[in-house]
Design a protein around this motif. Structure first.
Motif, PDB file in Angstrom:
ATOM      1  N   MET A  25      -8.615   5.412   1.753  1.00 42.14           N
ATOM      2  CA  MET A  25      -8.426   6.958   2.310  1.00 42.14           C
ATOM      3  C   MET A  25      -9.136   7.040   3.828  1.00 42.14           C
ATOM      4  O   MET A  25      -8.447   7.614   4.571  1.00 42.14           O
ATOM      5  CB  MET A  25      -9.153   8.044   1.542  1.00 42.14           C
ATOM      6  N   ALA A  26     -10.095   6.489   3.949  1.00 48.35           N
ATOM      7  CA  ALA A  26     -10.901   6.750   5.130  1.00 48.35           C
ATOM      8  C   ALA A  26     -10.523   6.277   6.518  1.00 48.35           C
ATOM      9  O   ALA A  26     -10.451   5.080   6.619  1.00 48.35           O
ATOM     10  CB  ALA A  26     -12.403   6.444   4.775  1.00 48.35           C
ATOM     11  N   ASN A  27     -10.272   7.175   7.359  1.00 51.21           N
ATOM     12  CA  ASN A  27     -10.130   6.754   9.004  1.00 51.21           C
ATOM     13  C   ASN A  27     -11.408   6.787   9.360  1.00 51.21           C
ATOM     14  O   ASN A  27     -12.393   6.811   8.859  1.00 51.21           O
ATOM     15  CB  ASN A  27      -9.080   7.668   9.475  1.00 51.21           C
ATOM     16  N   SER A  28     -11.479   6.699  10.670  1.00 50.93           N
ATOM     17  CA  SER A  28     -12.819   6.556  11.469  1.00 50.93           C
ATOM     18  C   SER A  28     -13.719   7.788  11.168  1.00 50.93           C
ATOM     19  O   SER A  28     -14.978   7.646  10.696  1.00 50.93           O
ATOM     20  CB  SER A  28     -12.917   6.378  12.791  1.00 50.93           C
TER      21      SER A  28
ATOM     22  N   THR B 112      -3.906   7.231   1.701  1.00 53.22           N
ATOM     23  CA  THR B 112      -3.600   8.552   2.318  1.00 53.22           C
ATOM     24  C   THR B 112      -4.266   8.971   3.678  1.00 53.22           C
ATOM     25  O   THR B 112      -5.035   7.695   3.995  1.00 53.22           O
ATOM     26  CB  THR B 112      -4.000   9.721   1.311  1.00 53.22           C
ATOM     27  N   HIS B 113      -3.919   9.782   4.473  1.00 53.50           N
ATOM     28  CA  HIS B 113      -4.330  10.069   5.768  1.00 53.50           C
ATOM     29  C   HIS B 113      -4.892  11.311   5.999  1.00 53.50           C
ATOM     30  O   HIS B 113      -4.077  12.222   5.381  1.00 53.50           O
ATOM     31  CB  HIS B 113      -3.403   9.458   6.902  1.00 53.50           C
TER      32      HIS B 113
ATOM     33  N   LEU C 236       3.857  10.870   6.838  1.00 46.41           N
ATOM     34  CA  LEU C 236       4.344  10.151   5.947  1.00 46.41           C
ATOM     35  C   LEU C 236       3.824  10.226   4.729  1.00 46.41           C
ATOM     36  O   LEU C 236       2.683  10.457   4.422  1.00 46.41           O
ATOM     37  CB  LEU C 236       4.258   8.671   6.401  1.00 46.41           C
ATOM     38  N   GLY C 237       4.587   9.775   3.584  1.00 50.41           N
ATOM     39  CA  GLY C 237       4.204   9.720   2.212  1.00 50.41           C
ATOM     40  C   GLY C 237       4.960  10.403   1.172  1.00 50.41           C
ATOM     41  O   GLY C 237       5.672  11.399   1.437  1.00 50.41           O
TER      42      GLY C 237
ATOM     43  N   TRP D 192       0.764  -1.111   0.098  1.00 50.71           N
ATOM     44  CA  TRP D 192      -0.058   0.070   0.185  1.00 50.71           C
ATOM     45  C   TRP D 192       0.932   1.172   0.076  1.00 50.71           C
ATOM     46  O   TRP D 192       1.505   1.549   0.793  1.00 50.71           O
ATOM     47  CB  TRP D 192      -0.798  -0.035   1.169  1.00 50.71           C
ATOM     48  N   VAL D 193       0.962   1.968  -1.029  1.00 54.74           N
ATOM     49  CA  VAL D 193       1.639   3.119  -1.162  1.00 54.74           C
ATOM     50  C   VAL D 193       1.039   4.415  -0.785  1.00 54.74           C
ATOM     51  O   VAL D 193      -0.053   4.611  -1.265  1.00 54.74           O
ATOM     52  CB  VAL D 193       2.389   3.308  -2.536  1.00 54.74           C
ATOM     53  N   LYS D 194       1.782   5.201   0.018  1.00 61.95           N
ATOM     54  CA  LYS D 194       1.207   6.233   0.685  1.00 61.95           C
ATOM     55  C   LYS D 194       1.522   7.698   0.172  1.00 61.95           C
ATOM     56  O   LYS D 194       2.760   7.933  -0.244  1.00 61.95           O
ATOM     57  CB  LYS D 194       1.677   6.229   2.121  1.00 61.95           C
ATOM     58  N   PHE D 195       0.177   8.101  -0.143  1.00 58.26           N
ATOM     59  CA  PHE D 195       0.608   9.677  -0.702  1.00 58.26           C
ATOM     60  C   PHE D 195       0.214  10.662   0.157  1.00 58.26           C
ATOM     61  O   PHE D 195      -0.525  10.581   0.984  1.00 58.26           O
ATOM     62  CB  PHE D 195      -0.469   9.847  -1.991  1.00 58.26           C
TER      63      PHE D 195
END
Length: 358
Positions: A192-195, A159-160, A132-133, A122-125
């Motif tokens: 993409m989606a956190n809580s 992403t985050h 990070l990313g 899973w590559v992070k943007f």
């Protein structure tokens, strides 16, 4: 008789919250985030209970992932911070872990590795969190490099969000736009989606969502919403009164004499303190419930004990139950009174508080 402090974990509520995340995202896949010992709830027990419904589990590091595999958990496990040293790649291959990749050195390590069975990446943007990313240029290069490597089986773009819990902020929309501008050309599955985004930003749901704090029944949002109102409390932290005192007006209570009675006051002493994980900086007025009746903390929390106001409970006695947070006492209110967040409270519960699963 054992000390009364305990954390009761409602596993049915946990599963309800996971399935709520799935339903809010139209049945898309959901990574159950159980890092930090499942936010203090017990990672192995939580994983075993969710094993029949969870699409994958998410942890922070390989040590947490290995604990789950040793306990017999077979679901995919995602290392959300990726690997920290190149020698972890052998374990990632062996145990079929998913690894995040956020830096060029990680790509170089994969390329130099002797992996025989390709791994999932899973590559992070970095869409704007700036933790990070890869930036947009680096992300395109990272995708090209990873797609060319025989050691890589598949890619997911992730992403985050920095402010998804702030419903009036437009920064999440900015991050979404940044992410799509960088990613849409590649046609990769996305996560993409956190809580917070799972609960409130449907345009972020993509192929995977990552419910974390919502699994445990606490809303991360800064406002009430219909979706957040469907969450069920998982942990009830409770104890009991171990003493009851009658004090006249003008008497101080606890270390530093922070609280001084202004009228004749009935004081309950509770077997709970900061060595159990209850926040030391909880202010006077922090909500608690005694015998199901709301009252307040008075005086500083000490290592093993705390004091509460029983003035309106003339019949309260030693042994009576005290809820520190749970279905009646909102953990977010407790956190606000201690200038912290629910995440910190959950993860801070210490090992001397037994977890009881129901």
């Amino acid at each position: 008789m054992a000390r009364a402090a305990k954390a009761v974990i409602d596993l049915a509520a946990l599963k309800h919250n996971y399935l709520l995340a799935k339903s809010l995202s139209s049945g898309n896949k959901a990574v159950a985030i159980i890092k930090a010992n499942a936010y203090g709830h017990g990672a192995v027990v939580v994983a075993r209970y969710l094993a029949d419904v969870a699409d994958a589990f998410g942890v922070a590091c390989i040590e947490e992932a290995l604990e789950l595999r040793a306990a017999g958990i077979e679901q995919p496990i995602a290392l959300l911070e990726g690997f920290f040293t190149a020698d972890e790649l052998e374990l990632i291959e062996q145990h079929r872990f998913i690894t995040a990749v956020h830096s060029q050195w990680q790509i170089d390590a994969i390329a130099a590795s002797s992996i025989k069975t390709p791994i999932q990446v899973w590559v992070k943007f970095d869409s704007g969190m700036h933790r990070l990313g890869f930036n947009a240029e680096g992300f395109a290069s990272a995708i090209a490099q990873l797609q060319s490597l025989p050691q890589v089986a598949s890619l997911v773009a992730m992403t985050h969000f920095a402010c998804a819990d702030e419903l009036e902020s437009d920064y999440t929309e900015t991050q979404i736009a940044n992410f799509h501008a960088a990613c849409d050309q590649f046609g990769l599955p996305v996560c993409m989606a956190n809580s917070a985004a799972t609960l409130h930003w449907p345009q972020t749901h993509g192929d995977w969502v990552r419910p974390g704090i919502m699994l445990y029944g606490a809303s991360p949002l800064d406002q009430k919403t219909d979706a957040a109102d469907q969450l069920k409390t998982v942990m009830t932290l409770s104890s009991a009164l171990i003493a009851v005192r009658e004090l006249p007006a003008g008497e101080p209570i606890g270390y530093g004499r922070r609280f001084v009675t202004t009228e004749p006051t009935r004081v309950g002493v509770v077997a709970m303190g900061y060595a159990d994980g209850y926040p030391r900086h909880a202010k006077d007025g922090t909500p608690v419930a005694v015998n199901g009746q709301m009252t307040r903390v008075i005086g500083k929390v000490s290592m093993d004990m705390m004091t509460v106001d029983l003035t309106n409970q003339p019949d309260a006695k030693v042994g009576d139950p005290v809820e520190l947070w749970g279905a009646q006492v909102d953990i977010n209110e407790v956190a606000a009174c201690a200038d912290t967040i629910s995440y910190s409270l959950y993860t801070g519960i210490t090992n001397r508080v037994p977890r009881i699963y129901s």
